[in-house]
Design a protein around this motif. Structure first.
Motif, PDB file in Angstrom:
ATOM      1  N   GLY A   1       0.527  -2.633 -10.400  1.00  0.00           N
ATOM      2  CA  GLY A   1      -0.630  -1.808  -9.536  1.00  0.00           C
ATOM      3  C   GLY A   1      -1.923  -2.640  -9.615  1.00  0.00           C
ATOM      4  O   GLY A   1      -2.748  -2.797  -8.782  1.00  0.00           O
TER       5      GLY A   1
ATOM      6  N   THR B   1      -3.389   4.494  -8.205  1.00  0.00           N
ATOM      7  CA  THR B   1      -3.048   5.515  -7.032  1.00  0.00           C
ATOM      8  C   THR B   1      -2.874   4.477  -5.786  1.00  0.00           C
ATOM      9  O   THR B   1      -1.952   4.961  -4.919  1.00  0.00           O
ATOM     10  CB  THR B   1      -3.698   6.486  -7.003  1.00  0.00           C
ATOM     11  OG1 THR B   1      -3.694   7.369  -8.260  1.00  0.00           O
ATOM     12  CG2 THR B   1      -3.348   7.531  -5.967  1.00  0.00           C
TER      13      THR B   1
ATOM     14  N   TYR C   1      -2.418   1.754  -5.175  1.00  0.00           N
ATOM     15  CA  TYR C   1      -1.423   0.547  -4.920  1.00  0.00           C
ATOM     16  C   TYR C   1       0.037   1.081  -5.559  1.00  0.00           C
ATOM     17  O   TYR C   1       0.912  -0.241  -5.634  1.00  0.00           O
ATOM     18  CB  TYR C   1      -2.154  -0.477  -5.716  1.00  0.00           C
ATOM     19  CG  TYR C   1      -3.328  -1.035  -5.278  1.00  0.00           C
ATOM     20  CD1 TYR C   1      -3.802  -1.627  -4.192  1.00  0.00           C
ATOM     21  CD2 TYR C   1      -4.552  -0.286  -6.035  1.00  0.00           C
ATOM     22  CE1 TYR C   1      -4.873  -1.970  -3.730  1.00  0.00           C
ATOM     23  CE2 TYR C   1      -6.117  -0.630  -5.594  1.00  0.00           C
ATOM     24  CZ  TYR C   1      -5.999  -1.417  -4.250  1.00  0.00           C
ATOM     25  OH  TYR C   1      -7.274  -1.887  -3.904  1.00  0.00           O
ATOM     26  N   VAL C   2       0.125   1.962  -5.641  1.00  0.00           N
ATOM     27  CA  VAL C   2       1.576   2.435  -6.336  1.00  0.00           C
ATOM     28  C   VAL C   2       2.701   1.847  -5.361  1.00  0.00           C
ATOM     29  O   VAL C   2       3.678   1.424  -5.762  1.00  0.00           O
ATOM     30  CB  VAL C   2       1.764   3.756  -6.567  1.00  0.00           C
ATOM     31  CG1 VAL C   2       0.627   4.091  -7.872  1.00  0.00           C
ATOM     32  CG2 VAL C   2       1.514   4.604  -5.520  1.00  0.00           C
ATOM     33  N   GLU C   3       2.394   1.967  -3.948  1.00  0.00           N
ATOM     34  CA  GLU C   3       3.471   1.567  -3.201  1.00  0.00           C
ATOM     35  C   GLU C   3       3.995   0.196  -3.237  1.00  0.00           C
ATOM     36  O   GLU C   3       5.078  -0.295  -3.371  1.00  0.00           O
ATOM     37  CB  GLU C   3       3.184   1.951  -1.866  1.00  0.00           C
ATOM     38  CG  GLU C   3       3.240   3.405  -1.487  1.00  0.00           C
ATOM     39  CD  GLU C   3       4.369   4.253  -1.826  1.00  0.00           C
ATOM     40  OE1 GLU C   3       5.568   3.638  -1.596  1.00  0.00           O
ATOM     41  OE2 GLU C   3       4.490   5.239  -2.461  1.00  0.00           O
ATOM     42  N   ARG C   4       3.068  -0.613  -3.457  1.00  0.00           N
ATOM     43  CA  ARG C   4       2.967  -2.178  -3.683  1.00  0.00           C
ATOM     44  C   ARG C   4       3.795  -2.083  -4.967  1.00  0.00           C
ATOM     45  O   ARG C   4       4.437  -3.134  -5.085  1.00  0.00           O
ATOM     46  CB  ARG C   4       1.753  -2.829  -3.717  1.00  0.00           C
ATOM     47  CG  ARG C   4       0.981  -2.933  -2.263  1.00  0.00           C
ATOM     48  CD  ARG C   4       0.074  -3.753  -2.354  1.00  0.00           C
ATOM     49  NE  ARG C   4      -0.726  -3.741  -1.056  1.00  0.00           N
ATOM     50  CZ  ARG C   4      -1.940  -4.353  -0.775  1.00  0.00           C
ATOM     51  NH1 ARG C   4      -2.358  -5.384  -1.660  1.00  0.00           N
ATOM     52  NH2 ARG C   4      -2.360  -4.457   0.552  1.00  0.00           N
ATOM     53  N   LYS C   5       3.337  -1.538  -6.166  1.00  0.00           N
ATOM     54  CA  LYS C   5       3.963  -1.616  -7.222  1.00  0.00           C
ATOM     55  C   LYS C   5       5.422  -1.177  -7.296  1.00  0.00           C
ATOM     56  O   LYS C   5       6.230  -1.852  -7.923  1.00  0.00           O
ATOM     57  CB  LYS C   5       3.204  -0.859  -8.169  1.00  0.00           C
ATOM     58  CG  LYS C   5       4.048  -0.722  -9.765  1.00  0.00           C
ATOM     59  CD  LYS C   5       3.050  -0.312 -10.766  1.00  0.00           C
ATOM     60  CE  LYS C   5       3.858  -0.290 -12.239  1.00  0.00           C
ATOM     61  NZ  LYS C   5       3.180  -0.027 -13.216  1.00  0.00           N
ATOM     62  N   HIS C   6       5.840  -0.341  -6.569  1.00  0.00           N
ATOM     63  CA  HIS C   6       6.982   0.378  -6.575  1.00  0.00           C
ATOM     64  C   HIS C   6       8.098  -0.941  -5.717  1.00  0.00           C
ATOM     65  O   HIS C   6       9.405  -1.167  -6.090  1.00  0.00           O
ATOM     66  CB  HIS C   6       6.962   1.551  -5.656  1.00  0.00           C
ATOM     67  CG  HIS C   6       6.654   2.699  -6.422  1.00  0.00           C
ATOM     68  ND1 HIS C   6       6.328   4.185  -6.081  1.00  0.00           N
ATOM     69  CD2 HIS C   6       6.051   2.600  -7.718  1.00  0.00           C
ATOM     70  CE1 HIS C   6       5.866   4.615  -6.999  1.00  0.00           C
ATOM     71  NE2 HIS C   6       5.735   4.033  -8.112  1.00  0.00           N
ATOM     72  N   ALA C   7       7.488  -1.347  -4.622  1.00  0.00           N
ATOM     73  CA  ALA C   7       8.243  -2.414  -3.835  1.00  0.00           C
ATOM     74  C   ALA C   7       8.574  -3.607  -4.838  1.00  0.00           C
ATOM     75  O   ALA C   7       9.591  -4.241  -4.570  1.00  0.00           O
ATOM     76  CB  ALA C   7       7.265  -2.862  -2.526  1.00  0.00           C
TER      77      ALA C   7
ATOM     78  N   ARG D   1      11.236  -3.041  -7.113  1.00  0.00           N
ATOM     79  CA  ARG D   1      12.619  -2.839  -6.452  1.00  0.00           C
ATOM     80  C   ARG D   1      12.976  -4.339  -6.285  1.00  0.00           C
ATOM     81  O   ARG D   1      14.389  -4.448  -5.881  1.00  0.00           O
ATOM     82  CB  ARG D   1      12.548  -2.153  -5.223  1.00  0.00           C
ATOM     83  CG  ARG D   1      12.504  -0.440  -5.508  1.00  0.00           C
ATOM     84  CD  ARG D   1      12.525   0.332  -4.308  1.00  0.00           C
ATOM     85  NE  ARG D   1      12.244   1.718  -4.431  1.00  0.00           N
ATOM     86  CZ  ARG D   1      11.228   2.256  -4.242  1.00  0.00           C
ATOM     87  NH1 ARG D   1       9.873   1.786  -3.432  1.00  0.00           N
ATOM     88  NH2 ARG D   1      11.103   3.639  -4.451  1.00  0.00           N
TER      89      ARG D   1
ATOM     90  N   PHE E   1       8.063   4.714 -12.185  1.00  0.00           N
ATOM     91  CA  PHE E   1       7.678   4.931 -10.510  1.00  0.00           C
ATOM     92  C   PHE E   1       6.933   6.494 -10.522  1.00  0.00           C
ATOM     93  O   PHE E   1       6.123   6.591  -9.712  1.00  0.00           O
ATOM     94  CB  PHE E   1       9.103   5.544  -9.843  1.00  0.00           C
ATOM     95  CG  PHE E   1      10.084   4.503  -9.322  1.00  0.00           C
ATOM     96  CD1 PHE E   1       9.286   3.651  -8.431  1.00  0.00           C
ATOM     97  CD2 PHE E   1      11.141   4.330  -9.803  1.00  0.00           C
ATOM     98  CE1 PHE E   1       9.962   2.583  -7.882  1.00  0.00           C
ATOM     99  CE2 PHE E   1      11.820   3.121  -9.536  1.00  0.00           C
ATOM    100  CZ  PHE E   1      11.457   2.214  -8.423  1.00  0.00           C
TER     101      PHE E   1
ATOM    102  N   ARG F   1       0.789   6.829 -12.369  1.00  0.00           N
ATOM    103  CA  ARG F   1      -0.424   6.746 -11.342  1.00  0.00           C
ATOM    104  C   ARG F   1      -1.591   5.986 -12.252  1.00  0.00           C
ATOM    105  O   ARG F   1      -2.444   5.621 -11.637  1.00  0.00           O
ATOM    106  CB  ARG F   1      -0.879   7.952 -10.973  1.00  0.00           C
ATOM    107  CG  ARG F   1       0.104   8.664 -10.049  1.00  0.00           C
ATOM    108  CD  ARG F   1       0.370   7.813  -8.699  1.00  0.00           C
ATOM    109  NE  ARG F   1       1.441   8.296  -7.774  1.00  0.00           N
ATOM    110  CZ  ARG F   1       2.873   7.963  -7.820  1.00  0.00           C
ATOM    111  NH1 ARG F   1       3.307   7.215  -8.854  1.00  0.00           N
ATOM    112  NH2 ARG F   1       3.533   8.553  -7.047  1.00  0.00           N
TER     113      ARG F   1
END
Length: 259
Positions: free
Chosen positions: A38, A204, A206-212, A215, A242, A245
């Motif tokens: 993140g 918070t 940037y969590v979607e970028r971290k999750h992507a 993966r 996952f 935050r």
């Protein structure tokens, strides 16, 4: 504790506008995302020039943790994990070219310290303008590859007289050892700085970028080999990544006060 995010000084903001150089030292491909994903995404969005330096090739993840030596072999994993790291870099917004691979043998960094130190010195000499460095904590990390990565980088910074802001992270503690069922320790040479303090970044946005990015490390988070009954990174550990935050780093008291 109040997050550091939002507490930048005027000098910090000016440095970001000029594209400050940031280096992230990662013991294995995926540690960069687990510890700093993140934060890397945020820094990239702010215009920083972020580079990620991988100490080892990650080739032993299946053999060491799951006792799986074929399909894929360590040699095959070495190639696959390099591409995964490049994909993760793109997902975090820093580009595949930001990843640099030193390719020391996974689980065996202790046997290659002179050569590793030489390479770290070369990285730092070519990035003398580095403003921030993220690295594994040289005492609090339990995994040998992790701890020795941090110890070597800290020593090389001192040798070169470089004084960037240093953010130390911890991925491998006792809980991680229990969840992975894997131990590879090497005693720390020094002691924890009693003046250091734990700070937290709010990731918070940037969590979607971290999750992507996480993966993208498919060999680690999925059932990749035919013989696997669990992922290399066990579900409880994945759930923690996952769910997070914030990302936490140890900094010196003087560094925290400066901010």
């Amino acid at each position: 504790m109040m997050p550091l995010l939002g507490m930048w000084t005027a000098a910090d903001r000016e440095a970001r506008r000029e594209g400050a150089r940031v280096l992230v030292f990662s013991p294995h491909p995926d540690d960069e995302v687990i510890a700093c994903g993140g934060t890397i995404a945020r820094l990239a969005a702010e215009g920083a020039r972020v580079g990620v330096v991988f100490a080892t090739d990650g080739a032993m993840s299946h053999a060491a943790v799951l006792d799986i030596h074929t399909e894929p072999t360590p040699a095959e994993l070495r190639v696959i994990r390099r591409e995964e790291a490049r994909g993760a870099a793109k997902a975090m917004g820093i580009g595949a070219e930001a990843a640099r691979f030193l390719d020391y043998p996974d689980t065996q960094l202790a046997e290659h310290l002179p050569e590793f130190r030489r390479d770290v010195l070369e990285v730092l000499r070519t990035n003398r303008d580095v403003a921030q460095v993220y690295l594994p904590h040289e005492v609090r990390e339990l995994n040998a590859d992790h701890r020795l990565t941090g110890e070597t980088v800290v020593s090389c910074l001192a040798e070169l007289g470089l004084e960037p802001e240093v953010f130390r992270y911890v991925v491998w503690d006792e809980r991680t050892e229990d969840e992975f069922g894997f131990v590879n320790r090497n005693p720390a040479a020094g002691q924890t700085d009693t003046a250091e303090q734990l700070v937290s970044f709010d990731i918070t946005p940037y969590v979607e970028r971290k999750h992507a990015a996480f993966r993208e490390h498919r060999t680690q988070v999925e059932l990749f080999a035919p013989g696997q009954t669990r992922a290399v990174v066990p579900p409880p550990f994945q759930e923690r990544v996952f769910a997070a935050r914030t990302e936490e780093f140890w900094v010196t008291a003087a560094q925290k006060d400066h901010r």
